[in-house]
Design a protein around this motif. Structure first.
Motif, PDB file in Angstrom:
ATOM      1  N   PRO A 156       0.817  -1.217   0.000  1.00  0.00           N
ATOM      2  CA  PRO A 156       0.000   0.000   0.000  1.00  0.00           C
ATOM      3  C   PRO A 156       0.847   1.262   0.000  1.00  0.00           C
ATOM      4  CG  PRO A 156       0.019  -1.027   2.178  1.00  0.00           C
ATOM      5  CD  PRO A 156       0.672  -1.999   1.240  1.00  0.00           C
ATOM      6  N   GLY A 157       0.500   2.163  -0.897  1.00  0.00           N
ATOM      7  CA  GLY A 157       1.199   3.438  -0.971  1.00  0.00           C
ATOM      8  C   GLY A 157       2.565   3.376  -1.626  1.00  0.00           C
ATOM      9  N   GLU A 158       2.973   2.188  -2.091  1.00  0.00           N
ATOM     10  CA  GLU A 158       4.297   2.031  -2.688  1.00  0.00           C
ATOM     11  C   GLU A 158       4.179   1.882  -4.202  1.00  0.00           C
ATOM     12  OE1 GLU A 158       6.581  -1.151  -1.022  1.00  0.00           O
ATOM     13  OE2 GLU A 158       5.850  -0.805   1.000  1.00  0.00           O
ATOM     14  N   ALA A 159       5.159   2.388  -4.919  1.00  0.00           N
ATOM     15  CA  ALA A 159       5.261   2.129  -6.349  1.00  0.00           C
ATOM     16  C   ALA A 159       5.859   0.738  -6.544  1.00  0.00           C
ATOM     17  CB  ALA A 159       6.144   3.172  -7.020  1.00  0.00           C
ATOM     18  N   VAL A 160       5.153  -0.095  -7.302  1.00  0.00           N
ATOM     19  CA  VAL A 160       5.607  -1.461  -7.554  1.00  0.00           C
ATOM     20  C   VAL A 160       6.009  -1.547  -9.019  1.00  0.00           C
ATOM     21  CG1 VAL A 160       5.052  -3.905  -7.389  1.00  0.00           C
ATOM     22  CG2 VAL A 160       3.966  -2.284  -5.817  1.00  0.00           C
ATOM     23  N   SER A 161       7.225  -1.957  -9.287  1.00  0.00           N
ATOM     24  CA  SER A 161       7.734  -1.982 -10.658  1.00  0.00           C
ATOM     25  C   SER A 161       7.026  -3.043 -11.491  1.00  0.00           C
ATOM     26  CB  SER A 161       9.238  -2.257 -10.661  1.00  0.00           C
ATOM     27  OG  SER A 161       9.506  -3.596 -10.281  1.00  0.00           O
ATOM     28  N   ARG A 162       7.040  -2.848 -12.798  1.00  0.00           N
ATOM     29  CA  ARG A 162       6.475  -3.847 -13.703  1.00  0.00           C
ATOM     30  C   ARG A 162       7.180  -5.184 -13.532  1.00  0.00           C
ATOM     31  NH1 ARG A 162       6.053   0.977 -16.164  1.00  0.00           N
ATOM     32  NH2 ARG A 162       4.146   1.450 -17.342  1.00  0.00           N
ATOM     33  N   GLN A 163       8.491  -5.144 -13.335  1.00  0.00           N
ATOM     34  CA  GLN A 163       9.254  -6.380 -13.165  1.00  0.00           C
ATOM     35  C   GLN A 163       8.781  -7.146 -11.934  1.00  0.00           C
ATOM     36  OE1 GLN A 163      13.425  -5.824 -12.483  1.00  0.00           O
ATOM     37  NE2 GLN A 163      13.947  -7.946 -12.946  1.00  0.00           N
ATOM     38  N   THR A 164       8.570  -6.435 -10.827  1.00  0.00           N
ATOM     39  CA  THR A 164       8.106  -7.084  -9.609  1.00  0.00           C
ATOM     40  C   THR A 164       6.700  -7.629  -9.784  1.00  0.00           C
ATOM     41  OG1 THR A 164       9.500  -5.715  -8.190  1.00  0.00           O
ATOM     42  CG2 THR A 164       7.587  -6.738  -7.165  1.00  0.00           C
ATOM     43  N   LEU A 165       5.820  -6.847 -10.402  1.00  0.00           N
ATOM     44  CA  LEU A 165       4.457  -7.318 -10.645  1.00  0.00           C
ATOM     45  C   LEU A 165       4.460  -8.539 -11.553  1.00  0.00           C
ATOM     46  CD1 LEU A 165       2.628  -3.905 -11.132  1.00  0.00           C
ATOM     47  CD2 LEU A 165       2.281  -5.521  -9.253  1.00  0.00           C
ATOM     48  N   PHE A 166       5.296  -8.497 -12.567  1.00  0.00           N
ATOM     49  CA  PHE A 166       5.365  -9.634 -13.489  1.00  0.00           C
ATOM     50  C   PHE A 166       5.826 -10.890 -12.756  1.00  0.00           C
ATOM     51  CE2 PHE A 166       7.346 -12.278 -16.750  1.00  0.00           C
ATOM     52  CZ  PHE A 166       6.299 -12.372 -17.648  1.00  0.00           C
ATOM     53  N   ALA A 203      -2.667   4.085  -9.833  1.00  0.00           N
ATOM     54  CA  ALA A 203      -1.939   5.227 -10.381  1.00  0.00           C
ATOM     55  C   ALA A 203      -0.668   4.760 -11.068  1.00  0.00           C
ATOM     56  CB  ALA A 203      -1.587   6.209  -9.255  1.00  0.00           C
ATOM     57  N   THR A 204      -0.369   5.362 -12.205  1.00  0.00           N
ATOM     58  CA  THR A 204       0.897   5.110 -12.883  1.00  0.00           C
ATOM     59  C   THR A 204       1.975   5.984 -12.261  1.00  0.00           C
ATOM     60  OG1 THR A 204      -0.234   4.613 -14.960  1.00  0.00           O
ATOM     61  CG2 THR A 204       2.112   5.150 -15.083  1.00  0.00           C
ATOM     62  N   ARG A 208       8.615   4.049 -12.892  1.00  0.00           N
ATOM     63  CA  ARG A 208       8.758   3.137 -11.754  1.00  0.00           C
ATOM     64  C   ARG A 208       7.752   1.996 -11.774  1.00  0.00           C
ATOM     65  NH1 ARG A 208       8.791   6.620  -6.443  1.00  0.00           N
ATOM     66  NH2 ARG A 208       9.298   4.582  -5.556  1.00  0.00           N
ATOM     67  N   GLY A 209       6.511   2.230 -12.198  1.00  0.00           N
ATOM     68  CA  GLY A 209       5.529   1.157 -12.208  1.00  0.00           C
ATOM     69  C   GLY A 209       4.149   1.652 -11.847  1.00  0.00           C
ATOM     70  N   TYR A 210       3.476   0.940 -10.925  1.00  0.00           N
ATOM     71  CA  TYR A 210       2.113   1.273 -10.536  1.00  0.00           C
ATOM     72  C   TYR A 210       1.983   1.294  -9.016  1.00  0.00           C
ATOM     73  CZ  TYR A 210       0.916   0.306 -15.396  1.00  0.00           C
ATOM     74  OH  TYR A 210       0.856   0.332 -16.767  1.00  0.00           O
ATOM     75  N   ARG A 211       0.971   2.045  -8.563  1.00  0.00           N
ATOM     76  CA  ARG A 211       0.725   2.164  -7.132  1.00  0.00           C
ATOM     77  C   ARG A 211      -0.774   2.160  -6.891  1.00  0.00           C
ATOM     78  NH1 ARG A 211      -0.319   6.873  -4.387  1.00  0.00           N
ATOM     79  NH2 ARG A 211       0.371   8.115  -6.169  1.00  0.00           N
ATOM     80  N   LEU A 212      -1.204   1.426  -5.846  1.00  0.00           N
ATOM     81  CA  LEU A 212      -2.602   1.451  -5.476  1.00  0.00           C
ATOM     82  C   LEU A 212      -2.869   2.732  -4.694  1.00  0.00           C
ATOM     83  CD1 LEU A 212      -5.183  -0.250  -5.698  1.00  0.00           C
ATOM     84  CD2 LEU A 212      -4.696  -1.169  -3.443  1.00  0.00           C
ATOM     85  N   ALA A 213      -3.668   3.626  -5.281  1.00  0.00           N
ATOM     86  CA  ALA A 213      -3.909   4.940  -4.671  1.00  0.00           C
ATOM     87  C   ALA A 213      -5.401   5.134  -4.563  1.00  0.00           C
ATOM     88  CB  ALA A 213      -3.301   6.040  -5.541  1.00  0.00           C
ATOM     89  N   VAL A 214      -5.984   4.751  -3.417  1.00  0.00           N
ATOM     90  CA  VAL A 214      -7.422   4.787  -3.237  1.00  0.00           C
ATOM     91  C   VAL A 214      -7.839   6.076  -2.560  1.00  0.00           C
ATOM     92  CG1 VAL A 214      -9.388   3.692  -2.104  1.00  0.00           C
ATOM     93  CG2 VAL A 214      -7.609   2.291  -3.144  1.00  0.00           C
ATOM     94  N   ASP A 215      -8.837   6.713  -3.108  1.00  0.00           N
ATOM     95  CA  ASP A 215      -9.441   7.889  -2.479  1.00  0.00           C
ATOM     96  C   ASP A 215     -10.315   7.419  -1.339  1.00  0.00           C
ATOM     97  OD1 ASP A 215     -10.803  10.131  -1.730  1.00  0.00           O
ATOM     98  OD2 ASP A 215     -11.638  10.581  -3.705  1.00  0.00           O
ATOM     99  N   GLU A 216      -9.894   7.658  -0.112  1.00  0.00           N
ATOM    100  CA  GLU A 216     -10.603   7.156   1.061  1.00  0.00           C
ATOM    101  C   GLU A 216     -12.021   7.684   1.151  1.00  0.00           C
ATOM    102  OE1 GLU A 216      -9.628   4.960   3.171  1.00  0.00           O
ATOM    103  OE2 GLU A 216      -7.509   4.747   2.682  1.00  0.00           O
ATOM    104  N   GLU A 217     -12.300   8.834   0.534  1.00  0.00           N
ATOM    105  CA  GLU A 217     -13.630   9.418   0.655  1.00  0.00           C
ATOM    106  C   GLU A 217     -14.570   8.957  -0.451  1.00  0.00           C
ATOM    107  OE1 GLU A 217     -13.204  13.593   0.782  1.00  0.00           O
ATOM    108  OE2 GLU A 217     -12.155  13.619   2.716  1.00  0.00           O
ATOM    109  N   ALA A 218     -14.007   8.165  -1.401  1.00  0.00           N
ATOM    110  CA  ALA A 218     -14.837   7.717  -2.516  1.00  0.00           C
ATOM    111  C   ALA A 218     -15.884   6.723  -2.028  1.00  0.00           C
ATOM    112  CB  ALA A 218     -13.965   7.073  -3.592  1.00  0.00           C
ATOM    113  N   THR A 219     -17.081   6.822  -2.549  1.00  0.00           N
ATOM    114  CA  THR A 219     -18.152   5.920  -2.135  1.00  0.00           C
ATOM    115  C   THR A 219     -18.770   5.175  -3.303  1.00  0.00           C
ATOM    116  OG1 THR A 219     -19.760   7.719  -2.278  1.00  0.00           O
ATOM    117  CG2 THR A 219     -18.763   7.290  -0.128  1.00  0.00           C
ATOM    118  N   SER A 220     -18.304   5.459  -4.489  1.00  0.00           N
ATOM    119  CA  SER A 220     -18.882   4.767  -5.634  1.00  0.00           C
ATOM    120  C   SER A 220     -17.860   4.707  -6.756  1.00  0.00           C
ATOM    121  CB  SER A 220     -20.139   5.492  -6.117  1.00  0.00           C
ATOM    122  OG  SER A 220     -19.841   6.804  -6.567  1.00  0.00           O
TER     123      SER A 220
END
Length: 220
Positions: A156-166, A203-204, A208-220
């Motif tokens: 969470p909150g970290e950029a994960v490289s394509r290589q690591t994801l692969f 988020a791209t 570096r890769g991708y990061r899970l960036a969730v808007d905590e206030e989002a409801t839909s």
């Protein structure tokens, strides 16, 4: 993962009788294709093409939390110390003691955080059922899409490289284009109702890769 077919089959049967799904590999290179699907690795030191200790180092480079049980005929103290120092979680020598082996497997899985549900904002990811819910609604994800989202959620909150994801999602198979990660991310974003230009979820991180960036206030 063991280079002796009869022993490997025996271990697989023991685990299958306990209800576990088992992937078998006779050498380290073959084993790498299964790492993204594994919740625990049973690893022999003496394997051809890529030794167990070398594979253990690779596993720890890509996944700090994947439980690894070394199971090997090399039961000397220096081998145990080396395996544990490289990141093995437990160590057993051969011959196999079935009841103790299964008890150690259960203990490692019980302590592992990999099987706990992960909640990030409106997303809830269940590694056991392989289900993802968004605001309580079940999403229809493929196994590959699920593993990719889970890999991001475990950092969470970290950029994960394509290589690591692969490595974590598809395994470290050679000759496969890592751009398959981008294609899978695009499909996953569509199912999440995400917009790459203004992402709520994935988020791209350029270069570096991708990061899970969730808007905590989002409801839909």
């Amino acid at each position: 993962m063991d280079d002796e077919p009869a022993f490997r089959e025996m271990v697989a049967r023991l685990l299958q009788q306990e209800g576990y799904q088992v992937f078998q590999a006779e050498n380290g290179e073959e084993a790498m294709a299964y790492l993204g699907r594994a919740d625990l690795v049973v690893l022999d030191i003496n394997m051809p093409r890529l030794g167990g200790l070398e594979l253990l180092e690779i596993i720890r480079d890509y996944d700090r939390d994947l439980p690894v049980l070394m199971l090997t005929a090399y039961d000397r103290e220096e081998d145990r110390v080396k395996g544990l120092s490289l990141g093995a979680d437990d160590y057993m020598g051969k011959p196999l003691r079935a009841r103790e082996f299964l008890a150690r497997v259960r203990a490692l899985l019980r302590r592992s955080k990999r099987l706990e549900s992960i909640k990030v904002g409106p997303l809830e990811i269940d590694p056991l059922s392989e289900e993802v819910r968004l605001n309580g609604q079940l999403l229809d994800l493929t196994p590959t899409e699920f593993r990719l989202l889970l890999a991001l959620a475990r950092h969470p909150g970290e950029a994960v490289s394509r290589q690591t994801l692969f490595a974590q999602v598809w395994g470290l198979e050679e000759g496969v284009d890592e751009r398959v990660v981008d294609t899978t991310v695009a499909r996953l974003r569509k199912k999440l109702g995400d917009d790459a230009r203004s992402p709520r979820f994935i988020a791209t991180v350029f270069g570096r890769g991708y990061r899970l960036a969730v808007d905590e206030e989002a409801t839909s």
